[in-house]
Design a protein around this motif. Sequence first.
Motif, PDB file in Angstrom:
ATOM      1  N   UNK A  16       0.831  -1.212   0.000  1.00 21.79           N
ATOM      2  CA  UNK A  16       0.000   0.000   0.000  1.00 21.79           C
ATOM      3  C   UNK A  16       0.861   1.255   0.000  1.00 21.79           C
ATOM      4  N   UNK A  17       1.980   1.200   0.708  1.00 20.11           N
ATOM      5  CA  UNK A  17       2.886   2.345   0.726  1.00 20.11           C
ATOM      6  C   UNK A  17       3.446   2.618  -0.667  1.00 20.11           C
ATOM      7  N   UNK A  18       3.839   1.557  -1.364  1.00 25.67           N
ATOM      8  CA  UNK A  18       4.373   1.704  -2.718  1.00 25.67           C
ATOM      9  C   UNK A  18       3.288   2.199  -3.676  1.00 25.67           C
ATOM     10  N   UNK A  19       2.058   1.709  -3.505  1.00 25.13           N
ATOM     11  CA  UNK A  19       0.965   2.205  -4.343  1.00 25.13           C
ATOM     12  C   UNK A  19       0.765   3.702  -4.154  1.00 25.13           C
ATOM     13  N   UNK A  20       0.886   4.150  -2.907  1.00 22.44           N
ATOM     14  CA  UNK A  20       0.749   5.582  -2.633  1.00 22.44           C
ATOM     15  C   UNK A  20       1.877   6.375  -3.282  1.00 22.44           C
ATOM     16  N   UNK A  21       3.095   5.831  -3.254  1.00 24.90           N
ATOM     17  CA  UNK A  21       4.227   6.490  -3.891  1.00 24.90           C
ATOM     18  C   UNK A  21       4.045   6.546  -5.407  1.00 24.90           C
ATOM     19  N   UNK A 138       3.865   3.406  11.333  1.00 29.02           N
ATOM     20  CA  UNK A 138       3.180   2.267  11.932  1.00 29.02           C
ATOM     21  C   UNK A 138       1.741   2.251  11.409  1.00 29.02           C
ATOM     22  N   UNK A 139       1.361   1.176  10.745  1.00 28.08           N
ATOM     23  CA  UNK A 139       0.050   1.102  10.098  1.00 28.08           C
ATOM     24  C   UNK A 139      -1.005   0.415  10.955  1.00 28.08           C
ATOM     25  N   UNK A 140      -0.668   0.110  12.218  1.00 26.26           N
ATOM     26  CA  UNK A 140      -1.589  -0.640  13.072  1.00 26.26           C
ATOM     27  C   UNK A 140      -2.981  -0.027  13.085  1.00 26.26           C
ATOM     28  N   UNK A 141      -3.036   1.290  13.251  1.00 23.81           N
ATOM     29  CA  UNK A 141      -4.329   1.971  13.356  1.00 23.81           C
ATOM     30  C   UNK A 141      -4.582   2.927  12.194  1.00 23.81           C
ATOM     31  N   UNK A 142      -3.858   2.734  11.090  1.00 22.44           N
ATOM     32  CA  UNK A 142      -4.036   3.609   9.931  1.00 22.44           C
ATOM     33  C   UNK A 142      -4.902   2.932   8.876  1.00 22.44           C
ATOM     34  N   UNK A 143      -5.877   3.655   8.367  1.00 18.87           N
ATOM     35  CA  UNK A 143      -6.631   3.170   7.217  1.00 18.87           C
ATOM     36  C   UNK A 143      -5.777   3.368   5.970  1.00 18.87           C
ATOM     37  N   UNK A 144      -6.098   2.695   4.863  1.00 20.65           N
ATOM     38  CA  UNK A 144      -5.343   2.930   3.619  1.00 20.65           C
ATOM     39  C   UNK A 144      -5.304   4.396   3.224  1.00 20.65           C
ATOM     40  N   UNK A 145      -6.416   5.105   3.434  1.00 23.40           N
ATOM     41  CA  UNK A 145      -6.461   6.537   3.083  1.00 23.40           C
ATOM     42  C   UNK A 145      -5.529   7.351   3.972  1.00 23.40           C
ATOM     43  N   UNK A 146      -5.471   7.001   5.274  1.00 23.40           N
ATOM     44  CA  UNK A 146      -4.583   7.726   6.189  1.00 23.40           C
ATOM     45  C   UNK A 146      -3.119   7.457   5.861  1.00 23.40           C
ATOM     46  N   UNK A 147      -2.812   6.210   5.490  1.00 18.88           N
ATOM     47  CA  UNK A 147      -1.439   5.883   5.095  1.00 18.88           C
ATOM     48  C   UNK A 147      -1.047   6.681   3.860  1.00 18.88           C
ATOM     49  N   UNK A 148      -1.928   6.742   2.890  1.00 21.66           N
ATOM     50  CA  UNK A 148      -1.642   7.500   1.677  1.00 21.66           C
ATOM     51  C   UNK A 148      -1.435   8.977   1.993  1.00 21.66           C
ATOM     52  N   UNK A 149      -2.239   9.508   2.904  1.00 23.81           N
ATOM     53  CA  UNK A 149      -2.088  10.913   3.279  1.00 23.81           C
ATOM     54  C   UNK A 149      -0.730  11.171   3.919  1.00 23.81           C
ATOM     55  N   UNK A 275       4.488  20.734   8.194  1.00 17.99           N
ATOM     56  CA  UNK A 275       3.702  20.032   9.209  1.00 17.99           C
ATOM     57  C   UNK A 275       2.533  19.316   8.567  1.00 17.99           C
ATOM     58  N   UNK A 276       2.060  18.288   9.267  1.00 12.50           N
ATOM     59  CA  UNK A 276       0.862  17.549   8.873  1.00 12.50           C
ATOM     60  C   UNK A 276       0.087  17.241  10.140  1.00 12.50           C
ATOM     61  N   UNK A 277      -1.200  16.961   9.991  1.00 13.75           N
ATOM     62  CA  UNK A 277      -2.016  16.602  11.149  1.00 13.75           C
ATOM     63  C   UNK A 277      -2.779  15.330  10.823  1.00 13.75           C
ATOM     64  N   UNK A 278      -2.847  14.430  11.793  1.00 10.68           N
ATOM     65  CA  UNK A 278      -3.498  13.139  11.600  1.00 10.68           C
ATOM     66  C   UNK A 278      -4.274  12.791  12.868  1.00 10.68           C
ATOM     67  N   UNK A 279      -5.587  12.596  12.726  1.00 15.12           N
ATOM     68  CA  UNK A 279      -6.429  12.247  13.871  1.00 15.12           C
ATOM     69  C   UNK A 279      -6.718  10.747  13.832  1.00 15.12           C
ATOM     70  N   UNK A 280      -5.869   9.982  14.493  1.00 18.43           N
ATOM     71  CA  UNK A 280      -5.852   8.529  14.342  1.00 18.43           C
ATOM     72  C   UNK A 280      -7.169   7.872  14.730  1.00 18.43           C
ATOM     73  N   UNK A 281      -7.767   8.332  15.820  1.00 18.31           N
ATOM     74  CA  UNK A 281      -8.907   7.597  16.390  1.00 18.31           C
ATOM     75  C   UNK A 281     -10.223   8.366  16.311  1.00 18.31           C
ATOM     76  N   UNK A 282     -10.269   9.413  15.524  1.00 13.55           N
ATOM     77  CA  UNK A 282     -11.444  10.269  15.520  1.00 13.55           C
ATOM     78  C   UNK A 282     -12.695   9.549  15.021  1.00 13.55           C
ATOM     79  N   UNK A 283     -12.527   8.540  14.174  1.00 16.00           N
ATOM     80  CA  UNK A 283     -13.675   7.818  13.625  1.00 16.00           C
ATOM     81  C   UNK A 283     -14.041   6.572  14.437  1.00 16.00           C
ATOM     82  N   UNK A 284     -13.282   6.287  15.484  1.00 16.04           N
ATOM     83  CA  UNK A 284     -13.570   5.077  16.253  1.00 16.04           C
ATOM     84  C   UNK A 284     -14.801   5.289  17.143  1.00 16.04           C
ATOM     85  N   UNK A 285     -15.511   4.210  17.487  1.00 14.32           N
ATOM     86  CA  UNK A 285     -16.718   4.338  18.301  1.00 14.32           C
ATOM     87  C   UNK A 285     -16.387   4.760  19.719  1.00 14.32           C
TER      88      UNK A 285
END
Length: 285
Positions: A16-21, A138-149, A275-285
């Motif tokens: 997935x990382x290579x696809x994003x690249x 670390x992709x443990x809690x990253x969605x494919x879209x978050x990894x691409x971002x 800089x970048x911002x990433x909200x890892x758990x904002x969509x979790x229940x």
Amino acid sequence: MAFVIVTGVSGAGKTRAVNALEDIGFYCVDNMPPALIPKFAELCVNTQGKIKNIAIVTDVRGGALFNSLFDGLEELKKQGCEYKIMFIDADNSVIIRRFKETRRKHPLSEAGMSIEEALEQERELLRPARERADYIIDTTNLSPAQLKQRITVLFMGDKRTGLIVNCMSFGFKYGIPPEGDLIFDVRCFPNPFYIESLKRLTGLDEPVRDYVFASEKTRGFVAKLFDMIDYLLPLYAEEGKSQLVVGIGCTGGKHRSVAIAEALYKHLLEKDIRAAVNHRDIQKP
């Protein structure tokens, strides 16, 4: 020419990382033996600019050939080719689940060997590469879209050299981000979760931001946080660090941490810092 070596744990998300690249214009080659990297770089240079950005995936699938990674990278440096190492990782539990879902065999597994044992062996082989990595994702809690971002910001943002700061909000109930360099706990500040009108909103919503920053204690913390980050960034940059991950954690990763991470992100942009911002758990229940 940007030259990126992509490596990491099997099942962590290198594909997935290579696809994003590739999506942002990199010429990508998968599973290249390290000894061939300098020769391939030489060929790319001889294209006279036709190939500008290159990403090469090399990992333990090459077996004993992977052991020559740093010999190949040393030769690359002698050629005058600057490179970055991007290491893709994830928790063992997540990797094991991914292998079970895909029913794929771990590249190091042998007869009678469990996935856990193969992963332990792989991590030991990869340890020097992880220690020398410029970027650890670390992709443990990253969605494919978050990894691409994350990857897009790293390689498509401002082309200036220097440190990039990733401001990451997270919830302690979901675990501390393993890639975090600096972790700040903001659970001691007033929690919008207990306000009925704010409970279902997030730190991206103005009413929640107003509530979080109405507290004098929160404002005092944020002012000191800005001062600390402003002081540390030149020191990290002088050390040669390429990426700094600043984790801001509250209980669930939806309210306080999000609002404060956004504030830090905007502060850095105002100071003309990458800089970048990433909200890892904002969509979790």
